[in-house]
Design an enzyme around this catalytic site. Sequence first.
Site, PDB file in Angstrom:
ATOM      1  NE  ARG A 127      -3.600   0.075   2.589  1.00  0.00           N
ATOM      2  CZ  ARG A 127      -3.868  -0.694   3.648  1.00  0.00           C
ATOM      3  NH1 ARG A 127      -3.215  -0.509   4.773  1.00  0.00           N
ATOM      4  NH2 ARG A 127      -4.757  -1.656   3.569  1.00  0.00           N
ATOM      5  NE  ARG A 245      -7.193  -1.420  14.573  1.00  0.00           N
ATOM      6  CZ  ARG A 245      -8.418  -1.860  14.331  1.00  0.00           C
ATOM      7  NH1 ARG A 245      -9.233  -2.152  15.335  1.00  0.00           N
ATOM      8  NH2 ARG A 245      -8.846  -2.019  13.095  1.00  0.00           N
ATOM      9  CE  LYS A 246      -9.135   0.948   9.574  1.00  0.00           C
ATOM     10  NZ  LYS A 246      -9.547   0.296   8.318  1.00  0.00           N
ATOM     11  N   GLY A 511     -16.670  -7.579   1.082  1.00  0.00           N
ATOM     12  CA  GLY A 511     -16.614  -9.024   1.265  1.00  0.00           C
ATOM     13  C   GLY A 511     -16.917  -9.512   2.656  1.00  0.00           C
ATOM     14  CB  CYS A 516     -12.649  -2.647   3.097  1.00  0.00           C
ATOM     15  SG  CYS A 516     -11.711  -3.209   4.538  1.00  0.00           S
ATOM     16  N   GLY A 517     -15.544  -1.847   1.702  1.00  0.00           N
ATOM     17  CA  GLY A 517     -16.265  -1.319   0.551  1.00  0.00           C
ATOM     18  C   GLY A 517     -17.320  -0.303   0.907  1.00  0.00           C
TER      19      GLY A 517
END
Length: 592
Positions: A127, A245-246, A511, A516-517
């Site tokens: 990434r 975390r992110k 998914g 994430c989508g």
Amino acid sequence: MKRSILSTVVAIVTLSSTKAFVPAKLQRNAFQRNAATGTDIKVEKPTGTSFLPEETVERAKAGSPIEKNKLAKDPVNSWIDVYEYARKIREGEMTWEEVEKADLDCRLKYVGMLHRGKRTPGQFMMRLKVPNGIVNSDQMRFYADSVEKYGEGGVVDITTRANIQLRGVKIEDAPDIIDGLHARNQTSFQSALDSVRNMVGSPLAGIDDKELVDTRELCNALNDLVSLDPVTETRGNPQWANLPRKFNMAISGSRDDFAHTHINDIGLQPVAHAETGEMGFNVVLGGYMSIKRVAESIDSKMWIPADRNSVVSLCEAILRVFRDEGERKNRQKARLMWLVEEYGVDGFKEAIIKEVESYDRGVMIEDSQPAATGAFERRELLGVQPQKQEGLKRVGILVPTGRLSPVECRNLADLADKYSEGEIRLTVEQNVILPNVDEGKIDDLLAEGVLGGGSRLSATPGFIEGNVVSCTGAQFCPLALVETKSNAEKMAKKLESLVTVDRPIRIHWTGCPNSCGQVQAADIGIMGAPAKKEVDGKQMAVPGCKIFVGGRIGEDAHLAMEPIKTGIPLEDEYLIPELIAILKSEYGAVEK
């Protein structure tokens, strides 16, 4: 706060000989030049842990397995390890299977390398960091060169953060890719693990006649804050290398909110000060999606001027509080929203004001300002559209589900060189924009073979096909319950052939429940889930989905939190009728 600085030289390396793109502002890489010897040297950095208060370190010791991994072997200098692993694998001293498990599954993420062992053992998704989603033709060709050797698994994905992911990467090839990225003013460092993710801004920055703030400089400044070491002036900033975390940030440049600030930890929404008229940002906080919780951002009751000093100081203050005080044990609660709720909005605002004041940079935080009123319709990014520069147009091009083959990367690079001075803008809808196209060349651009015929790329897609978003899916992601990208692309074409709609309809695929989508933000969201269908008189488990309806984006953003349908098999005979019924009842679709 401990701030020990190490300056141990650990290796001498030779940079890639690839001809570099020369940017306006050179982004330094992971090396420093030794003036005496003329060689480039890798410099070890202080650990991310060294910046944490003792109390935070103690909580991390009793924290999650990932926190304990980070304490046992700090991720900061994993960029050194990847060069060493690559050398040993190339020279036959070891294989990728012998890489330490904590490195393979955890620490290498700091380099931006995520192992996809379940789907593609020994290969990684790399990434990048692409602030404000702006790339150029040279970079696009380099992406193609980097993944082409991996065959069908070597693809380039545009993400929902207007970012780039390279798929199929092997450890032994990583140094050449890292060197090539740094030579081209990009990096993969601190793009994964517990880091600040790609800085999202406006894809129309600088070319928009309705622009309130040009987000480009601010995105670059924040990208430098989190990933440029101010001591060594190299990529990888240990000060922000050990977050709980992110962390996601987004800056909107107009009322359209093309950056989707409502689903970011920090969202900056442009609004003028009610009394002075000075342009600034209302600050929203805590938006995120996860398997356990989905949260819309909330009003922080703060407004700041839209200048670099104010924006960087505010974000730095929030990051510092989050880094030192955020949850370290339960990773599902280690996001900013939980900390804001623990403080209360007023308490958190007070803490941030106090932190910013301690920097003594002259930054003033005021109460949030009234948002603009009056009708406003979110504009389209695809197709030929006007821009503020006379005689120039922007052209949005569909990249189905954001996936590009090496050939398609080069095709886009060629178009950019020919029509937009090499510049390509990425969008959070996983498409691209060619800016500054001479209006006299529009017909030539639209007639290019790579935008028509059997090409997947199009500047004139339908309202359904042009607005499909998808996560990675089961082809590569170990968490995905279903394959998304191929199904999403196929389903869009099918729906386009069956119904007519009079406006863009956003259909998002994800998914798994991590979303994430971003299915909750879609007009129609399709989330992978268990399903059953009857086979020979028996109920059999098959790939299926949940369906969400009614998410909105823009200044009237809203998340659809609960599915309206569950357990729907993905096969056309089951899913297509459900989607057509929703399109007709909710969005006025008419069958062809």
